[in-house]
Design a protein around this motif. Sequence first.
Motif, PDB file in Angstrom:
ATOM      1  N   PHE A 202       1.048  -1.252  -0.022  1.00 18.89           N
ATOM      2  CA  PHE A 202      -0.029  -0.006  -0.045  1.00 18.89           C
ATOM      3  C   PHE A 202       0.896   1.193  -0.093  1.00 18.89           C
ATOM      4  CE2 PHE A 202      -1.571   3.385   2.733  1.00 18.89           C
ATOM      5  CZ  PHE A 202      -2.995   3.769   2.163  1.00 18.89           C
ATOM      6  N   LEU A 203       1.853   1.166   0.768  1.00 22.80           N
ATOM      7  CA  LEU A 203       2.605   2.543   1.031  1.00 22.80           C
ATOM      8  C   LEU A 203       3.411   2.838  -0.243  1.00 22.80           C
ATOM      9  CD1 LEU A 203       4.058   1.740   4.529  1.00 22.80           C
ATOM     10  CD2 LEU A 203       2.436   3.626   3.866  1.00 22.80           C
ATOM     11  N   ILE A 204       4.110   1.619  -0.986  1.00 24.44           N
ATOM     12  CA  ILE A 204       4.756   1.873  -2.161  1.00 24.44           C
ATOM     13  C   ILE A 204       3.860   2.451  -3.345  1.00 24.44           C
ATOM     14  CG2 ILE A 204       6.385   0.563  -4.001  1.00 24.44           C
ATOM     15  CD1 ILE A 204       7.807   0.612  -1.335  1.00 24.44           C
ATOM     16  N   ARG A 205       2.757   1.760  -3.194  1.00 20.35           N
ATOM     17  CA  ARG A 205       1.848   2.028  -4.216  1.00 20.35           C
ATOM     18  C   ARG A 205       1.817   3.853  -4.224  1.00 20.35           C
ATOM     19  NH1 ARG A 205      -1.407  -1.773  -3.240  1.00 20.35           N
ATOM     20  NH2 ARG A 205      -3.187  -0.831  -1.932  1.00 20.35           N
ATOM     21  N   HIS A 206       1.524   4.496  -3.088  1.00 18.19           N
ATOM     22  CA  HIS A 206       1.185   5.836  -2.921  1.00 18.19           C
ATOM     23  C   HIS A 206       2.372   6.478  -2.777  1.00 18.19           C
ATOM     24  CE1 HIS A 206      -2.611   3.970  -1.707  1.00 18.19           C
ATOM     25  NE2 HIS A 206      -3.258   5.247  -2.316  1.00 18.19           N
ATOM     26  N   LEU A 207       3.619   6.067  -2.942  1.00 13.06           N
ATOM     27  CA  LEU A 207       4.589   6.938  -2.949  1.00 13.06           C
ATOM     28  C   LEU A 207       4.893   7.967  -4.090  1.00 13.06           C
ATOM     29  CD1 LEU A 207       7.768   4.905  -1.940  1.00 13.06           C
ATOM     30  CD2 LEU A 207       7.299   7.119  -0.947  1.00 13.06           C
ATOM     31  N   LYS A 208       4.153   7.771  -5.097  1.00 14.40           N
ATOM     32  CA  LYS A 208       4.104   8.762  -6.226  1.00 14.40           C
ATOM     33  C   LYS A 208       3.481   9.951  -6.090  1.00 14.40           C
ATOM     34  CE  LYS A 208       4.971   4.975  -9.810  1.00 14.40           C
ATOM     35  NZ  LYS A 208       4.613   4.300 -10.748  1.00 14.40           N
ATOM     36  N   ASP A 209       2.619   9.974  -4.850  1.00 17.00           N
ATOM     37  CA  ASP A 209       1.975  11.001  -4.598  1.00 17.00           C
ATOM     38  C   ASP A 209       2.718  12.022  -3.764  1.00 17.00           C
ATOM     39  OD1 ASP A 209       0.249  12.895  -3.616  1.00 17.00           O
ATOM     40  OD2 ASP A 209      -1.123  11.820  -2.639  1.00 17.00           O
ATOM     41  N   SER A 210       3.263  13.388  -4.185  1.00 18.51           N
ATOM     42  CA  SER A 210       4.034  14.035  -3.795  1.00 18.51           C
ATOM     43  C   SER A 210       3.489  14.557  -2.271  1.00 18.51           C
ATOM     44  CB  SER A 210       4.342  15.073  -4.625  1.00 18.51           C
ATOM     45  OG  SER A 210       3.108  15.828  -5.023  1.00 18.51           O
ATOM     46  N   THR A 211       2.225  14.526  -2.233  1.00 20.44           N
ATOM     47  CA  THR A 211       1.842  15.298  -0.984  1.00 20.44           C
ATOM     48  C   THR A 211       2.006  14.373   0.002  1.00 20.44           C
ATOM     49  OG1 THR A 211      -0.647  15.798  -2.477  1.00 20.44           O
ATOM     50  CG2 THR A 211      -0.683  15.734  -0.079  1.00 20.44           C
ATOM     51  N   HIS A 212       2.314  13.186   0.266  1.00 23.17           N
ATOM     52  CA  HIS A 212       2.502  12.306   1.457  1.00 23.17           C
ATOM     53  C   HIS A 212       3.674  11.382   1.302  1.00 23.17           C
ATOM     54  CE1 HIS A 212      -1.510  13.488   3.022  1.00 23.17           C
ATOM     55  NE2 HIS A 212      -2.132  13.063   2.188  1.00 23.17           N
ATOM     56  N   ASN A 213       4.529  11.868   0.175  1.00 27.77           N
ATOM     57  CA  ASN A 213       5.593  10.741   0.086  1.00 27.77           C
ATOM     58  C   ASN A 213       6.475  10.731   1.186  1.00 27.77           C
ATOM     59  OD1 ASN A 213       6.693  12.984  -0.747  1.00 27.77           O
ATOM     60  ND2 ASN A 213       6.761  12.206  -3.168  1.00 27.77           N
ATOM     61  N   ASP A 214       6.829  12.148   1.666  1.00 26.11           N
ATOM     62  CA  ASP A 214       7.834  12.171   3.001  1.00 26.11           C
ATOM     63  C   ASP A 214       7.248  11.417   4.128  1.00 26.11           C
ATOM     64  OD1 ASP A 214       5.775  13.969   3.227  1.00 26.11           O
ATOM     65  OD2 ASP A 214       7.220  15.272   4.097  1.00 26.11           O
TER      66      ASP A 214
ATOM     67  N   LEU B 292      13.169  -2.290  -3.765  1.00 25.95           N
ATOM     68  CA  LEU B 292      14.351  -1.215  -4.090  1.00 25.95           C
ATOM     69  C   LEU B 292      14.118  -0.451  -5.422  1.00 25.95           C
ATOM     70  CD1 LEU B 292      17.480  -2.859  -1.933  1.00 25.95           C
ATOM     71  CD2 LEU B 292      15.886  -0.698  -1.367  1.00 25.95           C
ATOM     72  N   PRO B 293      14.085  -1.369  -6.448  1.00 25.52           N
ATOM     73  CA  PRO B 293      14.005  -0.823  -7.799  1.00 25.52           C
ATOM     74  C   PRO B 293      12.920   0.474  -7.843  1.00 25.52           C
ATOM     75  CG  PRO B 293      14.055  -3.194  -8.134  1.00 25.52           C
ATOM     76  CD  PRO B 293      13.745  -2.766  -6.521  1.00 25.52           C
ATOM     77  N   MET B 294      11.763   0.155  -7.369  1.00 29.67           N
ATOM     78  CA  MET B 294      10.753   1.193  -7.358  1.00 29.67           C
ATOM     79  C   MET B 294      11.017   2.247  -6.562  1.00 29.67           C
ATOM     80  SD  MET B 294       6.690   0.755  -6.676  1.00 29.67           S
ATOM     81  CE  MET B 294       6.727  -0.625  -7.862  1.00 29.67           C
ATOM     82  N   LEU B 295      11.660   2.120  -5.313  1.00 29.51           N
ATOM     83  CA  LEU B 295      12.178   3.168  -4.434  1.00 29.51           C
ATOM     84  C   LEU B 295      13.396   4.076  -5.217  1.00 29.51           C
ATOM     85  CD1 LEU B 295      12.642   1.543  -0.951  1.00 29.51           C
ATOM     86  CD2 LEU B 295      10.807   3.185  -1.612  1.00 29.51           C
ATOM     87  N   LYS B 296      14.199   3.464  -5.923  1.00 30.45           N
ATOM     88  CA  LYS B 296      14.856   4.201  -6.776  1.00 30.45           C
ATOM     89  C   LYS B 296      14.446   4.996  -7.693  1.00 30.45           C
ATOM     90  CE  LYS B 296      18.989   3.145  -9.890  1.00 30.45           C
ATOM     91  NZ  LYS B 296      19.648   2.335 -10.710  1.00 30.45           N
TER      92      LYS B 296
END
Length: 795
Positions: free
Chosen positions: A240-252, A273-277
Amino acid sequence: MHQLFRLVLGQKDLSRAGDLFSLDDSEIEDSLTEALEQIKIISSSSDYQTNNNDQAVVEICITRITTAIRETESIEKHAKALVGLWDSCLEHNLRPSGKDEDTPHAKIASDIMSCILQNYNRPPVMALAIPIAVKFLHRGNKELCRNMSNYLSLAAITKADLLADHTDVIVKSILQGNAMLLRVLPAVYEKQPQPINRHLTELLALMSQLEQPEQYHLLRLLHVAAKRKQPEVVQKCIPFLIRHLKDSTHNDVILNILIEIAGYEPVALNSFLPMLKEIGERFPYLIGQMARIYGAVGHVDEERARSCLPFLVSQLANMEHSFHHILLLEIKSITDAFSSILGPQSRDIFRMSNSFTAIAKLLTQQLETTKARSSRKKTKTLVNLSETPFNKSYVLRFKNLHNVQYLMSKSLALHTVLTKSMSSDDGEIVESGDMPARIILSETDPLSQGNDKLPFKANSDRSQLRNSSVSHPSIIHTESENLPETVKENCQEETPETTASPVEYQDKLYLHLKENFNKVKAYAVEIGKKIPIPDQCTIEDSVRSCVAKLFFTCSLKGHYCLYSKSSFILISQEPQPWIQIMFLFQQSLFPEPLSIQSHSVQFLRDLWEKTQADGAHSFETAMMESTFPQQKDLDQVQLHLEEVRFFDVFGFSEAAGAWQCFMCNNPEKATVVNQDGQPLIEGKLKEKQVRWKFIKRWKTRYFTLAGNQLLFQKGKSKDDPDDSPIELSKVQSVKVVARKRRDRSLPRAFEIFTDNKTYVFKAKDEKNAEEWLQCINVAVAQAKERESREVTTYL
């Protein structure tokens, strides 16, 4: 029961009900419980819902009773009767009619609710009220449910255990659409995690339907859940968290949760890790948090260490200066844990200090070499220091904001790693034949920028790798044990504050700090809890003398932070105590005594000299003769901070060990303040109607502080001035009206200054004035921070 109450309630006399407001609160206070019991009887009668006279009598009486309870602060005395009447409303219809009008019992419930639940900080009252309050969540009245949710959120602040017993009911209400209650879940999770865990998948599915503040509360819940280290929660959370990382509002915020998980379950993040990169490349400002996750995964085993290091090293070469220390810390931590990756040369590589590009290239080369030749312990491409002549010269080039180059050339032994055929624009090491090896470091040097700004704060857990929070160039770190005597002398002459063996034997400041080292560090820790350390300091000329312009920001910079983009600016007429405090703070960051040669010390000395009167002590003498500021100076600093209402918007967090803004210290209040239309404070204030102070003409108005405005209810009088609401973003300052010397009590009056007008207000008492002052200052800071964020986004 008071005679008038007996008459009005006994005979249901509407014509006399208004007379209840002519009685003093203390006169009727003893009658309130009995009056409430009588109202319960009237409202439970079979014809109450159709009897307009009875409804009007009850409404007026409840208003008078709740007002008296508030004014006499007797809620605990009458809570049982009040809750009893409230509970009786549940036996009747509360659903609004087709015209969206509340039923008679819904009106009673609403009036009583505000009286009871405004006392959320009184546990005995909440113990009676909360079991009844949660029952209203499922009675079909949306407005009542919304208001109840607001108050329950406040109750969760001080008495979460009472709400924890009703976690199932709260979760059910959320899943039925009452998303406002999401803010309660982080508080009750510690007490009752299982009911929430059972419905966690359903709660996460709500994310796309939620407003931004509600999304934030859901993420707060996940952060609390992640800290409990429950495998089943982690499995549901991470995708769930990885999926919503692209949202700049809450990614931090999301990355902070992933960092928490990485601390105890790093393997669970390995496949992501590849997605985090990819996210890191898209949002470069997140690299610091990404580095911590890569660092945690890299500690699992050597195989994962080798897979994580290339990313960290590549970012070291590409990222801006502010991330270098974090990246270097994670790289060094991994290579220390698995020493075979870099071999014995690792210490030499990291001693290159601020030449991050050169370090990155050396690390990349070494990683590639050890990967291809893992069986070898030493690499032929690296030249041992003992084989290197000592008559090399070096040139340091500093680049600053006005493209000024500062060149230094000295004779010094290069205790570093030399490679063949290696060069770059920002950092280069070249060795060819008889050409002297040279190292060119690119760095911003505050001493050559031509201004007096000095950034001060530092992240304490990174301080071992930071030479200072003042960015400055570093000369290569040398160890003298294995060097010839002539080389030792040269090294000692030029070694900066981070070296192990400087010639501070002739440096009086160094010797003084060395002698008092433990006292200075302990003092700095203690004083840092009472007086904040500015992020920046400038010295400016004024009409009479120099003043210090100090800039403060919040260390946490949370979601609702008041000072993440903007700064609290303080102008001090007494710069020297601040300079001394900053000097002590600088020393607290280092494991060794500071030298007068240190760039941060030289900068502070420059600031001091600009404020130094003729014949006064020099910086070194002043710091040695009075290591710690005089108590009267500290008292004056603290008094000044109080006068400018600094402590309204900042406070020292014992948990974080740092100064944080009001919102970051009180996240539970931030949700109330940031809710649309939700007032931060409201009530009566007296406003001065004329500008001249000697004319005491005041008008009482009802003010509401909400959003970006301080509003008032306009009266019916033609003489009532047609003023617009006060726009908080235009407020320049809020000050207490100077009190007379003979009046030792706290002031009741305060002034609000905008760019073109001054407003003077008076509260009912000193306590109320303090409440208004803090709320106004918080709201002003919030309005200006919002403007700063909008400007930053636009730019």
